[in-house]
Design a protein around this motif. Structure first.
Motif, PDB file in Angstrom:
ATOM      1  N   PRO A  64       7.082  10.356   1.763  1.00 19.67           N
ATOM      2  CA  PRO A  64       6.968  10.288   3.229  1.00 19.67           C
ATOM      3  C   PRO A  64       5.551  10.569   3.711  1.00 19.67           C
ATOM      4  O   PRO A  64       5.099   9.987   4.701  1.00 19.67           O
ATOM      5  N   GLY A  65       4.832  11.447   2.988  1.00 15.63           N
ATOM      6  CA  GLY A  65       3.436  11.699   3.343  1.00 15.63           C
ATOM      7  C   GLY A  65       2.601  10.446   3.203  1.00 15.63           C
ATOM      8  O   GLY A  65       1.720  10.170   4.032  1.00 15.63           O
ATOM      9  N   SER A  66       2.889   9.645   2.174  1.00 13.61           N
ATOM     10  CA  SER A  66       2.187   8.373   1.987  1.00 13.61           C
ATOM     11  C   SER A  66       2.469   7.426   3.147  1.00 13.61           C
ATOM     12  O   SER A  66       1.582   6.700   3.610  1.00 13.61           O
ATOM     13  N   SER A  67       3.711   7.446   3.643  1.00 16.83           N
ATOM     14  CA  SER A  67       4.062   6.592   4.782  1.00 16.83           C
ATOM     15  C   SER A  67       3.255   6.977   6.025  1.00 16.83           C
ATOM     16  O   SER A  67       2.785   6.109   6.768  1.00 16.83           O
ATOM     17  N   TRP A  68       3.090   8.278   6.247  1.00 18.92           N
ATOM     18  CA  TRP A  68       2.272   8.726   7.378  1.00 18.92           C
ATOM     19  C   TRP A  68       0.828   8.253   7.234  1.00 18.92           C
ATOM     20  O   TRP A  68       0.211   7.800   8.206  1.00 18.92           O
ATOM     21  N   LEU A  69       0.294   8.334   6.039  1.00 22.22           N
ATOM     22  CA  LEU A  69      -1.093   7.915   5.818  1.00 22.22           C
ATOM     23  C   LEU A  69      -1.249   6.412   5.977  1.00 22.22           C
ATOM     24  O   LEU A  69      -2.298   5.930   6.423  1.00 22.22           O
ATOM     25  N   ILE A  70      -0.206   5.655   5.619  1.00 24.56           N
ATOM     26  CA  ILE A  70      -0.252   4.216   5.837  1.00 24.56           C
ATOM     27  C   ILE A  70      -0.118   3.901   7.328  1.00 24.56           C
ATOM     28  O   ILE A  70      -0.798   3.018   7.856  1.00 24.56           O
ATOM     29  N   MET A  71       0.739   4.642   8.033  1.00 23.50           N
ATOM     30  CA  MET A  71       0.865   4.439   9.480  1.00 23.50           C
ATOM     31  C   MET A  71      -0.461   4.664  10.189  1.00 23.50           C
ATOM     32  O   MET A  71      -0.776   3.999  11.183  1.00 23.50           O
ATOM     33  N   SER A  72      -1.256   5.590   9.682  1.00 24.97           N
ATOM     34  CA  SER A  72      -2.529   5.912  10.338  1.00 24.97           C
ATOM     35  C   SER A  72      -3.511   4.750  10.283  1.00 24.97           C
ATOM     36  O   SER A  72      -4.509   4.743  11.013  1.00 24.97           O
ATOM     37  N   ILE A  73      -3.216   3.762   9.455  1.00 25.37           N
ATOM     38  CA  ILE A  73      -4.067   2.576   9.360  1.00 25.37           C
ATOM     39  C   ILE A  73      -4.059   1.788  10.664  1.00 25.37           C
ATOM     40  O   ILE A  73      -4.882   0.911  10.878  1.00 25.37           O
ATOM     41  N   VAL A  74      -3.150   2.149  11.583  1.00 27.03           N
ATOM     42  CA  VAL A  74      -3.125   1.518  12.901  1.00 27.03           C
ATOM     43  C   VAL A  74      -4.455   1.705  13.624  1.00 27.03           C
ATOM     44  O   VAL A  74      -4.755   0.991  14.590  1.00 27.03           O
ATOM     45  N   GLY A  75      -5.273   2.635  13.156  1.00 24.38           N
ATOM     46  CA  GLY A  75      -6.628   2.762  13.699  1.00 24.38           C
ATOM     47  C   GLY A  75      -7.393   1.455  13.634  1.00 24.38           C
ATOM     48  O   GLY A  75      -8.239   1.167  14.495  1.00 24.38           O
ATOM     49  N   GLY A  76      -7.093   0.646  12.615  1.00 23.71           N
ATOM     50  CA  GLY A  76      -7.732  -0.661  12.481  1.00 23.71           C
ATOM     51  C   GLY A  76      -7.267  -1.665  13.512  1.00 23.71           C
ATOM     52  O   GLY A  76      -7.902  -2.709  13.702  1.00 23.71           O
ATOM     53  N   ALA A  77      -6.149  -1.368  14.181  1.00 29.65           N
ATOM     54  CA  ALA A  77      -5.655  -2.241  15.253  1.00 29.65           C
ATOM     55  C   ALA A  77      -6.231  -1.851  16.600  1.00 29.65           C
ATOM     56  O   ALA A  77      -6.446  -2.707  17.464  1.00 29.65           O
ATOM     57  N   ILE A  78      -6.471  -0.557  16.773  1.00 29.62           N
ATOM     58  CA  ILE A  78      -6.842  -0.032  18.100  1.00 29.62           C
ATOM     59  C   ILE A  78      -8.353   0.020  18.313  1.00 29.62           C
ATOM     60  O   ILE A  78      -8.883  -0.464  19.324  1.00 29.62           O
ATOM     61  N   LEU A  79      -9.081   0.609  17.355  1.00 33.88           N
ATOM     62  CA  LEU A  79     -10.511   0.855  17.572  1.00 33.88           C
ATOM     63  C   LEU A  79     -11.351  -0.424  17.643  1.00 33.88           C
ATOM     64  O   LEU A  79     -12.259  -0.510  18.487  1.00 33.88           O
ATOM     65  N   PRO A  80     -11.106  -1.456  16.805  1.00 33.86           N
ATOM     66  CA  PRO A  80     -11.892  -2.690  16.958  1.00 33.86           C
ATOM     67  C   PRO A  80     -11.667  -3.362  18.314  1.00 33.86           C
ATOM     68  O   PRO A  80     -12.596  -3.946  18.879  1.00 33.86           O
ATOM     69  N   TYR A  81     -10.430  -3.283  18.846  1.00 31.01           N
ATOM     70  CA  TYR A  81     -10.177  -3.843  20.175  1.00 31.01           C
ATOM     71  C   TYR A  81     -11.017  -3.095  21.214  1.00 31.01           C
ATOM     72  O   TYR A  81     -11.591  -3.712  22.128  1.00 31.01           O
ATOM     73  N   GLY A  82     -11.093  -1.776  21.055  1.00 28.77           N
ATOM     74  CA  GLY A  82     -11.948  -0.994  21.939  1.00 28.77           C
ATOM     75  C   GLY A  82     -13.412  -1.368  21.780  1.00 28.77           C
ATOM     76  O   GLY A  82     -14.156  -1.444  22.769  1.00 28.77           O
ATOM     77  N   MET A  83     -13.823  -1.635  20.549  1.00 32.81           N
ATOM     78  CA  MET A  83     -15.212  -2.020  20.292  1.00 32.81           C
ATOM     79  C   MET A  83     -15.504  -3.388  20.914  1.00 32.81           C
ATOM     80  O   MET A  83     -16.563  -3.582  21.542  1.00 32.81           O
ATOM     81  N   GLY A  84     -14.566  -4.334  20.754  1.00 30.40           N
ATOM     82  CA  GLY A  84     -14.754  -5.653  21.350  1.00 30.40           C
ATOM     83  C   GLY A  84     -14.839  -5.574  22.864  1.00 30.40           C
ATOM     84  O   GLY A  84     -15.651  -6.263  23.498  1.00 30.40           O
ATOM     85  N   THR A  85     -14.016  -4.723  23.449  1.00 28.93           N
ATOM     86  CA  THR A  85     -14.034  -4.523  24.901  1.00 28.93           C
ATOM     87  C   THR A  85     -15.367  -3.929  25.347  1.00 28.93           C
ATOM     88  O   THR A  85     -15.971  -4.381  26.339  1.00 28.93           O
ATOM     89  N   LEU A  86     -15.849  -2.921  24.601  1.00 27.35           N
ATOM     90  CA  LEU A  86     -17.133  -2.294  24.920  1.00 27.35           C
ATOM     91  C   LEU A  86     -18.269  -3.311  24.837  1.00 27.35           C
ATOM     92  O   LEU A  86     -19.172  -3.331  25.694  1.00 27.35           O
ATOM     93  N   GLU A 117       0.819  -1.214   0.000  1.00 33.73           N
ATOM     94  CA  GLU A 117       0.000   0.000   0.000  1.00 33.73           C
ATOM     95  C   GLU A 117       0.853   1.264   0.000  1.00 33.73           C
ATOM     96  O   GLU A 117       0.478   2.274  -0.610  1.00 33.73           O
ATOM     97  N   THR A 118       2.002   1.213   0.678  1.00 42.16           N
ATOM     98  CA  THR A 118       2.891   2.369   0.684  1.00 42.16           C
ATOM     99  C   THR A 118       3.379   2.696  -0.713  1.00 42.16           C
ATOM    100  O   THR A 118       3.602   3.859  -1.058  1.00 42.16           O
ATOM    101  N   SER A 119       3.522   1.684  -1.545  1.00 40.71           N
ATOM    102  CA  SER A 119       4.004   1.893  -2.911  1.00 40.71           C
ATOM    103  C   SER A 119       2.867   2.035  -3.915  1.00 40.71           C
ATOM    104  O   SER A 119       2.896   2.916  -4.782  1.00 40.71           O
ATOM    105  N   ALA A 120       1.841   1.195  -3.811  1.00 43.04           N
ATOM    106  CA  ALA A 120       0.802   1.162  -4.841  1.00 43.04           C
ATOM    107  C   ALA A 120      -0.152   2.356  -4.778  1.00 43.04           C
ATOM    108  O   ALA A 120      -0.595   2.845  -5.823  1.00 43.04           O
ATOM    109  N   ASN A 121      -0.496   2.836  -3.563  1.00 41.06           N
ATOM    110  CA  ASN A 121      -1.411   3.980  -3.475  1.00 41.06           C
ATOM    111  C   ASN A 121      -0.851   5.233  -4.148  1.00 41.06           C
ATOM    112  O   ASN A 121      -1.503   5.810  -5.017  1.00 41.06           O
ATOM    113  N   PRO A 122       0.370   5.671  -3.787  1.00 41.24           N
ATOM    114  CA  PRO A 122       0.896   6.862  -4.471  1.00 41.24           C
ATOM    115  C   PRO A 122       1.207   6.594  -5.937  1.00 41.24           C
ATOM    116  O   PRO A 122       1.097   7.501  -6.765  1.00 41.24           O
TER     117      PRO A 122
END
Length: 437
Positions: free
Chosen positions: A380-402, A139-144
């Motif tokens: 590098p901007g693309s790398s930041w946007l790919i890093m932000s995908i970590v939302g998929g690691a954090i928020l579902p865990y919060g949802m499962g906990t809730l 994704e870091t390469s193909a999106n841009p």
């Protein structure tokens, strides 16, 4: 639209001849088709996760919070691998990065075999983490690459078109999962407790074994695609500024206010999408009384609407600015989330399916708006946007906990995607704006 303050031209380098030519958008059909195949393949990986979560919850006897570690493993890889992936892209270019990503992805897929043989949830999570590392590089390469492969003014539409095939995977993966992974069998805790140890073990092993063949086939396909990439010439795109060939700066890229907001919006978008799909099957079972396989077919309908939304969005973007369409879709997604939380019966599932249509253009649109006009900082901007995908690691865990904290009430968990869509709405209204100096 290009808001660069410095003159910029895209240079296409032919790997075989070393010749360069100004981008015209007419020579890129084969490269674009190959890149589109990557969007489909990583779409398959992500949407099979929506099948794996309820399936491995059964096979490994997990609670909701534990089952979301599937998402955490994949999306944590995006966060940890984003900088290395950006370094790989910067050092070896688009083509080599995409080949490396495919091979790492394949390695993770093949690891599903020993994970199933050992009935080891930890090994499954390691395999998914490796898959996530491969996806990050891809994704870091193909999106841009898709965004800059042609006329800059059409970058958003081009990225949405490529991402439409990610939407196709959202429809195909649940069908494959329902046919080859989901057994349709499920037992209550009381029924499992009444089984003999041998019967319980046999049931869990049988459930786990069904994942092997789909992931072996996926791994083989990935290796074949990597070989095709190796032998096909792909133009290497570089940004040339008045200072020469652009390099950009990883932390310097954050001086762009609209990129910072795009990173925030992407974090919450990916979190919302993963939350919606990860609990879709269980929501359909609990809220509408569907059985496991029927729920999977409705997840496929969600995927169909997601795909249609991608193609429709690509067409609509010819007539309306991308930030306005993003804002409109975010408002509708908020209302559909409220129906999912407060509604009853099949209407809850219909609302979740409809959310698929309105989420469809969000990732590529946020991505394109985020890198718009940042010139030297595109990679590098693309790398930041790919890093932000970590939302998929954090928020579902919060949802499962809730959900676990509310007595396995799946509906209340969908308040998390609702908040996410409100943040995306702000980005579409104000956050996307480029601060001119």
């Amino acid at each position: 639209m290009n808001h660069n303050t410095e003159p910029e031209v895209v240079i296409i380098s032919d790997e075989a001849t070393g010749k360069g030519d100004t981008a015209t958008g007419k020579k890129y059909l084969v490269p674009f088709i190959l890149v589109v195949s990557l969007f489909f393949l990583w779409g398959m990986a992500h949407n099979l996760d929506s099948i794996l979560i309820p399936h491995l919850k059964k096979a490994c006897d997990l609670n909701n919070r534990q089952s979301t570690l599937i998402d955490t493993s994949v999306f944590l890889a995006y966060f940890l691998m984003a900088i290395p992936a950006g370094m790989i892209l910067k050092k070896w270019g688009y083509k080599a990065s995409m080949i490396i990503g495919l091979l790492v992805f394949a390695g993770g897929a093949f690891l599903f075999v020993p994970a199933a043989n050992q009935l080891s949830y930890v090994t499954f999570l390691i395999a998914l983490f490796i898959i996530g590392c491969g996806l990050t590089i891809l994704e870091t390469s193909a999106n841009p690459y898709a965004a800059v492969l042609g006329d800059p003014s059409k970058a958003t539409s081009r990225l949405n078109l490529a991402a439409s095939f990610n939407g196709l995977a959202a429809m195909v993966a649940p069908f494959i999962g329902s046919m080859f992974i989901l057994s349709g069998k499920s037992h209550t805790k009381e029924e499992l407790d009444a089984m003999t140890d041998v019967a319980r073990s046999s049931y869990f092993m049988e459930e786990a074994a069904s994942v092997k063949m789909p992931y072996i086939v996926l791994g083989v396909v990935l290796v074949v695609i990597a070989i095709i990439f190796y032998f096909v010439n792909l133009p290497e795109i570089k940004t040339k500024s008045k200072d020469g060939i652009a390099e950009g700066s990883f932390f310097g890229a954050l001086r762009h206010k609209h990129l910072r907001w795009a990173v925030v919006a992407q974090f919450f978008y990916v979190g919302a999408q993963v939350c919606v799909t990860s609990f879709f099957i269980r929501m359909a079972q609990q809220g509408a009384g569907f059985d496991e396989k029927t729920a999977a077919y409705y997840l496929a309908m969600y995927g169909l609407l997601f795909m249609v939304g991608r193609f429709a969005g690509t067409a609509i973007l010819q007539f309306i600015s991308s930030h306005k369409l993003l804002s409109l879709y975010a408002v509708i997604a908020v209302f559909l989330s409220l129906i999912a939380i407060l509604g009853q019966g099949a209407y809850v599932v219909y609302a979740l399916g409809a959310i698929g249509f309105f989420m469809s253009i969000m990732f590529p649109t946020i991505f394109a708006l985020g890198i718009d006009g940042i010139g030297d900082d595109t990679k590098p901007g693309s790398s930041w946007l790919i890093m932000s995908i970590v939302g998929g690691a954090i928020l579902p865990y919060g949802m499962g906990t809730l959900i676990d904290l509310n007595g396995d009430n799946i509906q209340i968990g969908y308040s998390i995607p609702l908040v996410c869509f409100l943040i995306i709405l702000y980005f579409g209204l104000k956050g996307y704006k480029i601060a001119h100096k």
